[in-house]
Design a protein around this motif. Structure first.
Motif, PDB file in Angstrom:
ATOM      1  N   ARG A 134      -8.306   3.108 -14.176  1.00 58.28           N
ATOM      2  CA  ARG A 134      -8.061   2.326 -13.989  1.00 58.28           C
ATOM      3  C   ARG A 134      -6.552   2.922 -13.184  1.00 58.28           C
ATOM      4  N   GLY A 135      -6.636   4.488 -13.116  1.00 59.49           N
ATOM      5  CA  GLY A 135      -5.648   5.201 -12.630  1.00 59.49           C
ATOM      6  C   GLY A 135      -5.465   5.369 -10.620  1.00 59.49           C
ATOM      7  N   ALA A 136      -6.845   4.839  -9.823  1.00 64.90           N
ATOM      8  CA  ALA A 136      -7.060   5.585  -9.664  1.00 64.90           C
ATOM      9  C   ALA A 136      -7.686   4.729  -8.525  1.00 64.90           C
ATOM     10  N   LEU A 137      -7.712   4.491  -6.800  1.00 60.94           N
ATOM     11  CA  LEU A 137      -8.480   4.037  -5.533  1.00 60.94           C
ATOM     12  C   LEU A 137      -9.277   4.972  -5.520  1.00 60.94           C
ATOM     13  N   SER A 138     -10.382   4.407  -4.675  1.00 64.67           N
ATOM     14  CA  SER A 138     -11.593   4.681  -4.266  1.00 64.67           C
ATOM     15  C   SER A 138     -11.194   5.499  -2.733  1.00 64.67           C
ATOM     16  N   GLY A 139      -9.917   5.439  -2.345  1.00 62.67           N
ATOM     17  CA  GLY A 139      -9.800   6.610  -0.862  1.00 62.67           C
ATOM     18  C   GLY A 139      -8.688   5.597  -0.916  1.00 62.67           C
ATOM     19  N   PRO A 140      -7.622   6.950   0.074  1.00 65.45           N
ATOM     20  CA  PRO A 140      -6.190   7.319   0.332  1.00 65.45           C
ATOM     21  C   PRO A 140      -5.751   4.946   1.089  1.00 65.45           C
ATOM     22  N   LEU A 141      -4.482   4.408   0.784  1.00 63.76           N
ATOM     23  CA  LEU A 141      -4.311   3.413   1.260  1.00 63.76           C
ATOM     24  C   LEU A 141      -2.570   3.700   1.671  1.00 63.76           C
ATOM     25  N   ILE A 142      -2.112   2.903   2.337  1.00 64.13           N
ATOM     26  CA  ILE A 142      -1.075   2.318   2.699  1.00 64.13           C
ATOM     27  C   ILE A 142      -1.008   1.878   3.592  1.00 64.13           C
ATOM     28  N   LEU A 143       0.103   0.092   2.988  1.00 63.17           N
ATOM     29  CA  LEU A 143       0.482  -0.969   3.002  1.00 63.17           C
ATOM     30  C   LEU A 143       2.283  -0.738   3.869  1.00 63.17           C
ATOM     31  N   LEU A 144       1.858  -1.839   5.223  1.00 58.10           N
ATOM     32  CA  LEU A 144       3.589  -1.672   5.853  1.00 58.10           C
ATOM     33  C   LEU A 144       4.079  -3.434   5.565  1.00 58.10           C
ATOM     34  N   THR A 145       5.265  -3.297   5.380  1.00 55.37           N
ATOM     35  CA  THR A 145       5.555  -4.441   5.827  1.00 55.37           C
ATOM     36  C   THR A 145       6.867  -4.088   7.285  1.00 55.37           C
ATOM     37  N   LEU A 146       6.941  -5.427   8.275  1.00 56.70           N
ATOM     38  CA  LEU A 146       6.582  -5.022   9.236  1.00 56.70           C
ATOM     39  C   LEU A 146       7.891  -6.152   9.559  1.00 56.70           C
ATOM     40  N   PRO A 147       8.697  -5.894  10.930  1.00 58.15           N
ATOM     41  CA  PRO A 147      10.220  -6.844  11.059  1.00 58.15           C
ATOM     42  C   PRO A 147      10.118  -7.678  11.315  1.00 58.15           C
ATOM     43  N   ASP A 148       8.768  -8.324  11.828  1.00 55.07           N
ATOM     44  CA  ASP A 148       8.536  -9.834  11.207  1.00 55.07           C
ATOM     45  C   ASP A 148       7.905 -10.485   9.856  1.00 55.07           C
ATOM     46  N   LEU A 149       8.136  -9.712   9.221  1.00 49.87           N
ATOM     47  CA  LEU A 149       7.592  -9.602   7.581  1.00 49.87           C
ATOM     48  C   LEU A 149       5.853  -9.988   7.389  1.00 49.87           C
TER      49      LEU A 149
END
Length: 275
Positions: free
Chosen positions: A207-222
């Motif tokens: 429950r506390g793990a994902l399958s690999g590295p993950l990055i999410l970005l919110t950009l200036p135009d949202l």
């Protein structure tokens, strides 16, 4: 419009750039702005600009381009030429977006994220990944990595939410002193107005793990994008449905993580173990 050939000389980036030129030509022919096209197809303006400038596009977009522009399968055919290209410049694409992001959400299952690494820790990571590299080459890579951190120290840093798997703070990188200093550098970031750092503990199991590295970005135009990092390459996802799915996965692992206070306690315990 530039011609495409399956044996076209030049690298994949050049072919993707020409594909983007073809998209731009069709858009402009119909009097649409970048914002118009982004809205019609359901992407952010920043994502659409990347497509027109040669970044990899979502798998389902070529057929939609043909349907919208009435190009009778042209984009689907050209997609067959470029879809299997390797993308050595994807990391650079991500770096450009990271440098202007308003928010950064990251799950790190293997090592401290680059934006949070100390010089000694980064040096140890690069040395282990490329044992044949010279000291000068490693120093150059470390300098580039540390340069990314300058924005975090500026007047308007992005908000960061980071979840580390417990393995990250348990795995000694560079020796006890390097690891101790690295862990100590995380403590001031655990709970501030611009950052939240949490540990996903072993006790949470799957429950506390994902399958690999993950990055999410919110950009200036949202607009939103996801970046999935592999051993030798990375994958940028702009498709709204795919980004939402990865955001939900991140939200779940963050919900299962320790609170910032519990995280600080666990990091301090790991520091003592290094001693």
């Amino acid at each position: 419009m530039a011609r495409f050939r399956a044996n076209d000389r030049g690298d994949g980036a050049k072919r993707r750039h020409r594909y983007g030129q073809a998209i731009r030509a069709q858009r402009e022919r119909r009097g649409m702005s970048v914002a118009d096209a982004a809205d019609v197809f359901g992407y952010s303006t920043s994502a659409w600009s990347r497509y027109e400038n040669g970044s990899p596009i979502p798998v389902g977009l070529p057929a939609r381009l043909d349907e919208m522009f009435g190009t009778q399968g042209m984009f689907a055919v050209l997609w067959e030429v470029v879809k299997d290209e390797t993308h050595p410049d994807r990391y650079q694409d991500y770096m450009r977006e990271e440098a202007r992001a308003l928010e950064i959400f990251e799950y790190a299952p293997y090592r401290i994220p680059g934006l949070l690494q100390t010089s000694a820790y980064a040096n140890a990571v690069y040395a282990a990944a490329a044992p044949e590299a010279t000291a000068e080459e490693i120093d150059w890579k470390v300098a580039l990595r540390l340069g990314r951190q300058d924005r975090l120290k500026g007047d308007d840093p992005p908000f960061m939410s980071v979840v580390l798997d417990e393995a990250v703070i348990r795995r000694t990188v560079g020796g006890p002193k390097v690891m101790r200093d690295q862990l100590a550098s995380l403590l001031p970031l655990v709970d501030t107005s611009r950052s939240v750092l949490q540990i996903a503990p072993f006790t949470r199991g799957e429950r506390g793990a994902l399958s690999g590295p993950l990055i999410l970005l919110t950009l200036p135009d949202l607009g939103r994008m996801a970046y999935l990092e592999g051993i030798s390459n990375g994958q940028i996802l702009d498709d709204p449905a795919a980004v939402r799915a990865h955001q939900r996965a991140y939200d779940r692992v963050r919900a299962e993580a320790l609170t910032p206070g519990e995280t600080a306690d666990l990091i301090m315990a790991a520091i003592k173990e290094c001693e």
